[in-house]
Write an enzyme that holds these catalytic residues in place. Structure first.
Site, PDB file in Angstrom:
ATOM      1  CG  MET A   1      -1.145  -0.808   1.582  1.00  0.00           C
ATOM      2  SD  MET A   1      -1.804  -2.486   1.728  1.00  0.00           S
ATOM      3  CE  MET A   1      -3.425  -2.271   1.003  1.00  0.00           C
TER       4      MET A   1
ATOM      5  CG  MET B   1     -10.261   3.158   5.817  1.00  0.00           C
ATOM      6  SD  MET B   1      -9.949   2.736   4.079  1.00  0.00           S
ATOM      7  CE  MET B   1      -9.839   0.929   4.163  1.00  0.00           C
TER       8      MET B   1
ATOM      9  CG  ASP C   1      -5.668   0.874  -1.594  1.00  0.00           C
ATOM     10  OD1 ASP C   1      -6.074   1.869  -0.968  1.00  0.00           O
ATOM     11  OD2 ASP C   1      -6.441   0.036  -2.101  1.00  0.00           O
TER      12      ASP C   1
ATOM     13  CG  ASP D   1     -11.091   1.574   0.211  1.00  0.00           C
ATOM     14  OD1 ASP D   1     -11.437   0.464  -0.217  1.00  0.00           O
ATOM     15  OD2 ASP D   1      -9.904   1.949   0.249  1.00  0.00           O
TER      16      ASP D   1
ATOM     17  CG  HIS E   1      -8.816   3.776  -4.325  1.00  0.00           C
ATOM     18  ND1 HIS E   1      -9.104   4.950  -3.670  1.00  0.00           N
ATOM     19  CD2 HIS E   1      -8.368   2.918  -3.375  1.00  0.00           C
ATOM     20  CE1 HIS E   1      -8.856   4.810  -2.381  1.00  0.00           C
ATOM     21  NE2 HIS E   1      -8.393   3.588  -2.174  1.00  0.00           N
TER      22      HIS E   1
ATOM     23  CB  SER F   1      -9.242  -0.677  -5.196  1.00  0.00           C
ATOM     24  OG  SER F   1      -8.028  -1.004  -4.547  1.00  0.00           O
TER      25      SER F   1
ATOM     26  CG  MET G   1      -3.866   2.684   3.668  1.00  0.00           C
ATOM     27  SD  MET G   1      -4.713   1.101   3.521  1.00  0.00           S
ATOM     28  CE  MET G   1      -4.897   1.006   1.763  1.00  0.00           C
TER      29      MET G   1
ATOM     30  CG  HIS H   1      -6.197   4.954   0.771  1.00  0.00           C
ATOM     31  ND1 HIS H   1      -6.958   3.822   1.027  1.00  0.00           N
ATOM     32  CD2 HIS H   1      -5.985   5.541   1.978  1.00  0.00           C
ATOM     33  CE1 HIS H   1      -7.185   3.755   2.333  1.00  0.00           C
ATOM     34  NE2 HIS H   1      -6.597   4.778   2.922  1.00  0.00           N
TER      35      HIS H   1
END
Length: 219
Positions: free
Chosen positions: A39, A139, A37, A177, A35, A10, A70, A68
């Site tokens: 957000m 998660m 993220d 994760d 990975h 990540s 979010m 991912h």
């Protein structure tokens, strides 16, 4: 399900001043997925990065960009994420008003589709969508911040999800994760996961050496 287990470092835990270089380092050390993220400060408190950063690091590796989302109503960004270089787009069940529509939107764009669940979200929310997805991300911490401790009841959730997938005769991957490292990776795999996200466990210290050590444990 993939016959081999996959490590997905990540980049939230990487050094943002050397992001491209660090992506290249973990890819060359053997990580199959990167990975990422994303957000938005709404679905989770933090704000990370978006399409320009993903597009900027795309040239550093041809490994799978596992994005991912979010963010609230992530379908709004699916086409832009594809253009930026996403290969797999994972959206939260909790963030999609029309999850089925969003999953099909992702697949129609030519990406693999994943659905993520927060720790307290029950598995039965996946019953009807499970045949439509390539991956489920469970998660194992509450999303939004790196470096949190693994929530123990997640192991039972992984086991139950693996049973659900097998009972339906499906082949979806299970990604986990949050708080996964050398100390608990074996338990996570034995429970039924086959893709492991690791942030701090990879990027704190010698990233290439950490990847090699984690890959040994994933065998």
């Amino acid at each position: 399900m993939n016959s081999e287990n996959i490590l997905a470092p990540s980049i939230l835990a990487a050094d943002f001043g050397r992001l491209g270089e660090q992506v290249q380092t973990v890819a060359q050390a053997g990580a199959e997925y990167i990975h990422i993220d994303v957000m938005d400060g709404m679905f989770v408190p933090s704000i990370s990065f978006g399409m320009p950063v993903i597009a900027g690091i795309r040239s550093f590796t041809d490994k799978v960009f596992d994005v991912h989302m979010m963010v609230e109503e992530p379908g709004r960004y699916a086409a832009d994420m594809k253009e930026a270089g996403a290969d797999l787009l994972c959206v939260h069940q909790e963030a999609c008003r029309h999850l089925d529509r969003t999953i099909h939107q992702i697949r129609d764009l030519g990406m693999k589709a994943g659905v993520a669940l927060n720790p307290a979200t029950p598995l039965d929310t996946l019953e009807y969508i499970l045949p439509e997805v390539d991956m489920v991300l469970l998660m194992s911490v509450n999303p939004g911040f790196g470096g949190q401790k693994f929530i123990p009841y997640t192991l039972e959730k992984i086991r139950r999800l693996r049973s659900m997938i097998q009972e339906k005769g499906l082949s979806a991957d299970i990604e986990v994760d949050g708080g996964v490292g050398p100390g608990n990776i074996q338990e996570v795999l034995e429970a039924g996961a086959n893709i492991v996200v690791a942030g701090s466990a990879v990027f704190k210290g010698d990233a290439a050496e950490n990847v090699r050590r984690m890959l040994e444990l994933l065998k």
